[in-house]
Write an enzyme that holds these catalytic residues in place. Structure first.
Site, PDB file in Angstrom:
ATOM      1  N   GLN A  85      -5.692 -24.151  -2.793  1.00 61.32           N
ATOM      2  CA  GLN A  85      -6.800 -23.605  -1.994  1.00 61.32           C
ATOM      3  C   GLN A  85      -6.168 -23.017  -0.743  1.00 61.32           C
ATOM      4  OE1 GLN A  85     -10.047 -22.864  -2.112  1.00 61.32           O
ATOM      5  NE2 GLN A  85      -9.851 -22.180   0.007  1.00 61.32           N
TER       6      GLN A  85
ATOM      7  N   GLN B 135      -7.404 -20.339   1.434  1.00 55.51           N
ATOM      8  CA  GLN B 135      -8.224 -19.946   2.587  1.00 55.51           C
ATOM      9  C   GLN B 135      -8.484 -21.175   3.455  1.00 55.51           C
ATOM     10  OE1 GLN B 135     -12.223 -18.470   1.792  1.00 55.51           O
ATOM     11  NE2 GLN B 135     -12.226 -17.222   3.624  1.00 55.51           N
TER      12      GLN B 135
ATOM     13  N   GLY C 207     -17.588 -25.273  -3.119  1.00 59.87           N
ATOM     14  CA  GLY C 207     -18.430 -24.878  -4.241  1.00 59.87           C
ATOM     15  C   GLY C 207     -17.677 -23.853  -5.072  1.00 59.87           C
ATOM     16  N   GLY C 208     -17.195 -22.847  -4.366  1.00 59.39           N
ATOM     17  CA  GLY C 208     -16.450 -21.800  -5.050  1.00 59.39           C
ATOM     18  C   GLY C 208     -15.470 -21.138  -4.112  1.00 59.39           C
ATOM     19  N   MET C 209     -14.455 -20.517  -4.686  1.00 60.43           N
ATOM     20  CA  MET C 209     -13.476 -19.755  -3.902  1.00 60.43           C
ATOM     21  C   MET C 209     -13.201 -18.467  -4.649  1.00 60.43           C
ATOM     22  SD  MET C 209     -11.563 -19.410  -1.272  1.00 60.43           S
ATOM     23  CE  MET C 209     -10.682 -17.865  -1.085  1.00 60.43           C
ATOM     24  N   GLU C 210     -13.334 -17.364  -3.916  1.00 61.86           N
ATOM     25  CA  GLU C 210     -13.343 -16.037  -4.525  1.00 61.86           C
ATOM     26  C   GLU C 210     -11.958 -15.488  -4.854  1.00 61.86           C
ATOM     27  OE1 GLU C 210     -14.090 -16.919  -1.407  1.00 61.86           O
ATOM     28  OE2 GLU C 210     -13.682 -15.352   0.056  1.00 61.86           O
TER      29      GLU C 210
ATOM     30  N   HIS D 263     -22.394 -15.301  -5.743  1.00 62.25           N
ATOM     31  CA  HIS D 263     -21.760 -15.267  -4.411  1.00 62.25           C
ATOM     32  C   HIS D 263     -20.268 -14.941  -4.531  1.00 62.25           C
ATOM     33  CE1 HIS D 263     -21.188 -16.577  -0.165  1.00 62.25           C
ATOM     34  NE2 HIS D 263     -19.980 -16.907  -0.619  1.00 62.25           N
ATOM     35  N   GLU D 264     -19.567 -15.678  -5.358  1.00 66.06           N
ATOM     36  CA  GLU D 264     -18.112 -15.454  -5.458  1.00 66.06           C
ATOM     37  C   GLU D 264     -17.823 -14.086  -6.070  1.00 66.06           C
ATOM     38  OE1 GLU D 264     -16.710 -17.414  -3.628  1.00 66.06           O
ATOM     39  OE2 GLU D 264     -18.073 -19.127  -3.654  1.00 66.06           O
TER      40      GLU D 264
ATOM     41  N   HIS E 167     -18.035 -11.408  -3.480  1.00 65.21           N
ATOM     42  CA  HIS E 167     -16.831 -11.302  -2.644  1.00 65.21           C
ATOM     43  C   HIS E 167     -15.840 -10.280  -3.201  1.00 65.21           C
ATOM     44  CE1 HIS E 167     -17.038 -14.145   0.645  1.00 65.21           C
ATOM     45  NE2 HIS E 167     -17.300 -15.183  -0.141  1.00 65.21           N
TER      46      HIS E 167
ATOM     47  N   GLU F 180     -18.538 -13.437   4.878  1.00 63.90           N
ATOM     48  CA  GLU F 180     -19.546 -14.327   4.301  1.00 63.90           C
ATOM     49  C   GLU F 180     -20.986 -13.828   4.457  1.00 63.90           C
ATOM     50  OE1 GLU F 180     -18.755 -16.485   2.218  1.00 63.90           O
ATOM     51  OE2 GLU F 180     -16.625 -16.753   2.644  1.00 63.90           O
TER      52      GLU F 180
ATOM     53  N   ASP G   2     -11.066 -23.188  10.617  1.00 58.27           N
ATOM     54  CA  ASP G   2     -12.078 -23.997   9.946  1.00 58.27           C
ATOM     55  C   ASP G   2     -13.283 -24.279  10.857  1.00 58.27           C
ATOM     56  OD1 ASP G   2     -11.884 -24.817   7.292  1.00 58.27           O
ATOM     57  OD2 ASP G   2     -12.002 -26.933   7.890  1.00 58.27           O
TER      58      ASP G   2
ATOM     59  N   TYR H 124     -22.552 -17.331   7.457  1.00 58.27           N
ATOM     60  CA  TYR H 124     -23.258 -17.088   6.196  1.00 58.27           C
ATOM     61  C   TYR H 124     -24.699 -16.633   6.434  1.00 58.27           C
ATOM     62  CZ  TYR H 124     -19.505 -19.579   3.716  1.00 58.27           C
ATOM     63  OH  TYR H 124     -18.294 -19.966   3.196  1.00 58.27           O
TER      64      TYR H 124
ATOM     65  N   ARG I 207     -16.536 -32.338  -3.091  1.00 59.40           N
ATOM     66  CA  ARG I 207     -17.034 -31.101  -2.480  1.00 59.40           C
ATOM     67  C   ARG I 207     -17.529 -31.389  -1.064  1.00 59.40           C
ATOM     68  NH1 ARG I 207     -21.896 -27.525  -5.167  1.00 59.40           N
ATOM     69  NH2 ARG I 207     -21.903 -25.857  -3.611  1.00 59.40           N
TER      70      ARG I 207
ATOM     71  N   LYS J  72     -19.167 -29.901   1.177  1.00 60.93           N
ATOM     72  CA  LYS J  72     -20.563 -29.630   1.535  1.00 60.93           C
ATOM     73  C   LYS J  72     -21.468 -30.832   1.242  1.00 60.93           C
ATOM     74  CE  LYS J  72     -24.268 -27.289  -0.570  1.00 60.93           C
ATOM     75  NZ  LYS J  72     -24.848 -26.218  -1.344  1.00 60.93           N
TER      76      LYS J  72
HETATM   77  N1  BES Z   1     -14.747 -18.252   0.732  1.00 62.01           N
HETATM   78  C1  BES Z   1     -15.686 -19.313   0.666  1.00 62.01           C
HETATM   79  C2  BES Z   1     -15.058 -20.672   0.691  1.00 62.01           C
HETATM   80  C3  BES Z   1     -14.213 -20.943   1.923  1.00 62.01           C
HETATM   81  C4  BES Z   1     -14.664 -20.626   3.172  1.00 62.01           C
HETATM   82  C5  BES Z   1     -12.990 -21.544   1.786  1.00 62.01           C
HETATM   83  C6  BES Z   1     -13.869 -20.886   4.274  1.00 62.01           C
HETATM   84  C7  BES Z   1     -12.195 -21.802   2.888  1.00 62.01           C
HETATM   85  C8  BES Z   1     -12.639 -21.469   4.136  1.00 62.01           C
HETATM   86  C9  BES Z   1     -16.575 -19.207  -0.569  1.00 62.01           C
HETATM   87  O1  BES Z   1     -16.888 -17.914  -0.922  1.00 62.01           O
HETATM   88  C10 BES Z   1     -17.882 -19.870  -0.248  1.00 62.01           C
HETATM   89  O2  BES Z   1     -18.547 -19.385   0.621  1.00 62.01           O
HETATM   90  N2  BES Z   1     -18.212 -20.945  -0.946  1.00 62.01           N
HETATM   91  C11 BES Z   1     -19.435 -21.682  -0.751  1.00 62.01           C
HETATM   92  C12 BES Z   1     -20.447 -21.353  -1.799  1.00 62.01           C
HETATM   93  C13 BES Z   1     -21.409 -20.287  -1.482  1.00 62.01           C
HETATM   94  C14 BES Z   1     -22.447 -20.170  -2.593  1.00 62.01           C
HETATM   95  C15 BES Z   1     -22.069 -20.378  -0.148  1.00 62.01           C
HETATM   96  C16 BES Z   1     -19.135 -23.156  -0.913  1.00 62.01           C
HETATM   97  O3  BES Z   1     -18.024 -23.488  -1.303  1.00 62.01           O
HETATM   98  O4  BES Z   1     -20.018 -23.955  -0.651  1.00 62.01           O
HETATM   99 ZN    ZN Z   2     -18.240 -16.991   0.413  1.00 63.39          ZN
END
Ligand code: BES
Ligand code: ZN
Length: 629
Positions: A157, A159, A286-289, A313-314, A317, A336, A393, A401, A575, A577
């Site tokens: 990971q 980013q 959740g996801g990484m693009e 979402h991804e 990106h 974002e 971070d 977002y 996760r 979140k």
């Molecule tokens: N690029 C982000 C994940 C990220 C942000 C990684 C900052 C490291 C630092 C990814 O696109 C993202 O926003 N993921 C969200 C899901 C989205 C549906 C809002 C997540 O992981 O919750």
């Molecule tokens: Zn994102």
């Protein structure tokens, strides 16, 4: 701009943009590229990477050579890379080993500069290195932490600034390069990257990759495990462990439709293939693009496709972020905010307005909560951030977002969708494979969308949105008829004669359930929760979003019947979140932190450093996982 012209200008930009800019222009840009990187791209910048790596699961180590083709200024004396917790073994300049390299002092979370002496005519620099235990980008999983329980697993990971913990690189989103890689893994495993990928396991264990489009380092990605590929559509597919690949392909059946919808709105997909890799549940996001290959949490496999907005979402990106990239992490909202806007446009196109409205309403609730949480830090509620000296971070909140989303929606409503789409199409085409700052975007907006009309610019309160705190009063208001129905049931349930059997939840979607659970008062009481649980079995919900929301109410109301499930959820899922609100609720319910720490001590070995970094702080653990309690 029409599609054909858009594509032509996009191609023109690929061949003349980026590193071939004059070094003066580079110098001007350099200052704001460098907030979180030691690189000095105006002097020497990477153009192409050839990564040759061996993955050693026994030592939990990558041993690698990073061979960079570079571009230099006429007076170049050195090239600077970012490294953090890497062991540098040897350095070569144009194939000859050199001893003229230095590692500078360590800066918290940024790591160290690696400087290599070069000449203006140097073409190539090779760095032989290995990773250490301190490689925060890497998560090494033992077989027990995978679905199959037989093979180990590794994923990265990168980013925001973790790429430097597994590859020496110029680790700024403002610096792009193409790459190829040769990765050797134990026989029987598959390696995949943010690049062209294999579709079957090769018994030699050697895999070759190419990424022909220039990308910034934070999009470098690698995963290794017992993986299987399943095609979903013409140019889409999924990777997962064999026992999960069928369910994954079903869940993401609409990927091709999403891709086609995205192309219809913002122009051709620039990365050829689009696949999703479903990782083990310790994945911290959740996801990484990662380009061509989104990395995703298995917690979105709900069985009913109800959490696939994350894929939209991804995928989005691929335009906002990967094609047109924030120049620094201060401009993170450009990545974002645009992506959330685009995600909801895709969801609206594929599933209808009522569906997208629910997503927007939930987003607004997240935004309101974030604004409240940041009451004491109003400057962190600006869209444009100032993260100099801070960990990027810190800036990665719902402001980027959701405030970003509402800013774009407000503009859309003001100028009309057709005009806004045309503007955005042109924006993606003319900035393709480049980075932009907030200021460049605002100039573009002022000149090309608002045609220099000062009155309109003022009416939109653009500066207030971008450089001011909170939510400007011209923010559009949103509603959802499907949520209005839920509100009635919340009221009924909470009324004197209300109970779980009296409420009508027929055909409720996941999002309606989330809205319902979020609108139960914090002190609803354990007996009301028990009533709900008896009718709807929420404690046993297989839907991670519903379960996580339900667990919050359970913790707040000391509903003990959910305790076992809460614990096993926190031990299985990594996760962030979900973890942050749950552990915060545990800490609030029991300020001695006894319960939170007891669970965390057990769960922590399963979490990625991205999650433990945040949780250690919350629960007062040191970086070795020791509790002060
Ligand atoms: N690029 C982000 C994940 C990220 C942000 C990684 C900052 C490291 C630092 C990814 O696109 C993202 O926003 N993921 C969200 C899901 C989205 C549906 C809002 C997540 O992981 O919750
Ligand atoms: Zn994102």
């Amino acid at each position: 701009m029409n599609r054909v012209v858009g594509i032509i200008s996009l191609l023109a930009l690929i061949s003349c943009g980026g590193p071939s800019e004059s070094s003066q222009e580079n110098k001007a840009k350099e200052e704001n590229i460098l907030t979180h990187s030691f690189a000095r791209p105006a002097e020497a910048q990477v153009n192409h990477l050839n990564l040759i790596a061996t993955v050693d699961f026994d030592q939990r180590q990558l041993k690698a050579s990073a061979i960079y083709d570079i571009e230099t200024a006429s007076d170049a004396k050195r090239i600077v890379f970012d490294i953090r917790n890497l062991t540098i073994e040897k350095v070569f300049v144009d194939s000859a080993e050199t001893k003229d390299w230095w590692i500078g002092p360590e800066v918290p979370f940024l790591g160290q500069p690696l400087e290599v002496a070069i000449a203006p005519n140097t073409k190539q620099v090779r760095i032989d290195y290995s990773t250490t235990e301190g490689a925060e980008a890497l998560q090494w999983l033992n077989p027990q932490q995978t679905a199959g329980k037989v093979h180990p697993f590794l994923f990265t990971q990168s980013q925001a600034i973790l790429a430097r913990t597994w590859i020496p690189c110029q680790d700024s989103p403002g610096i792009r390069y193409t790459y190829e890689a040769t990765v050797t893994v134990p026989s029987g495993l598959m390696a995949v990257m943010s690049a062209s990928n294999p579709t079957a396991i090769d018994s030699s264990g050697v895999y070759h990759f190419t990424m022909n489009q220039p990308i910034p380092s934070y999009l470098m990605a690698l995963a290794v495990g017992d993986l299987e590929f399943r095609k979903v559509g013409e140019s889409t597919g999924v990777y997962a462990e064999p026992s999960m690949v069928q369910a994954t392909a079903f869940e993401f059946e609409d990927m091709q439709k999403m891709l086609e919808s995205a192309e219809k709105i913002y122009g051709k997909y620039a990365w050829d293939q689009y696949d999703v890799l479903v990782l083990p549940p310790s994945f911290p996001f959740g996801g990484m693009e990662n380009p061509r290959l989104t990395f995703a949490t298995p917690t979105i496999l709900a069985g009913d496709k109800s959490l696939t907005a994350l894929v939209a979402h991804e995928l989005a990106h691929s335009w906002s972020g990967n094609l047109v990239t924030n120049r620094t992490w201060d401009d993170f909202w450009l990545n974002e905010g645009f992506t959330v806007y685009f995600e909801r446009r895709i969801m609206e196109d594929v599933y209808g307005t009522a569906y997208a409205d629910m997503l927007t309403m939930l987003g607004k609730q997240d935004l309101d909560m974030e604004l409240k949480a940041l009451t004491d830090k109003p400057e962190d509620t600006h869209l444009k951030l100032d993260l100099l000296g801070r960990n990027p971070d810190d800036g990665m909140t719902n402001i980027a977002y959701e405030k970003g989303y509402f800013f774009l929606r407000t503009i859309e409503e003001y100028v009309g969708r057709e005009k806004f789409d045309q503007f955005l199409n042109e924006h993606f085409a003319s900035n393709a494979f480049q980075t932009i700052t907030t200021e460049e975007f605002l100039t573009h907006l002022k000149e090309d969308l608002l045609l220099n009309d000062q009155a309109q610019y003022a009416a939109l309160k653009i500066d207030e949105w971008v450089y001011g705190p909170g939510l400007p009063e011209n923010c559009i208001s949103v509603s959802s008829a499907l949520f209005d129905q839920v509100n009635k049931q919340v009221e009924l349930f909470l009324s004197a004669e209300g109970n779980a059997n009296a409420i009508d939840t027929i055909d409720w979607t996941t999002h309606q359930w989330l809205h319902f659970l979020r609108h139960l008062p914090g002190d609803v009481g354990a007996s009301k929760l028990k009533d709900l649980d008896q009718r709807f079995a929420l404690t046993k919900s297989g839907n991670s979003e519903i379960a996580a929301e339900w667990f919050l109410r359970a913790i707040e109301n000391d509903y003990a019947a959910a305790n076992d499930e809460i614990e096993s959820f926190l031990i299985r899922v990594g996760r962030r979140k979900f973890l942050m609100p749950m552990y915060s609720a545990l800490a609030k319910a029991d300020p001695t932190l006894e319960r939170a720490c007891a669970i965390y001590a057990q769960a922590r070995p399963n979490y990625h450093s991205v999650s433990t970094n945040s949780l250690d702080e919350l629960l007062e653990f040191d970086s070795n996982g020791q509790t002060a309690k």
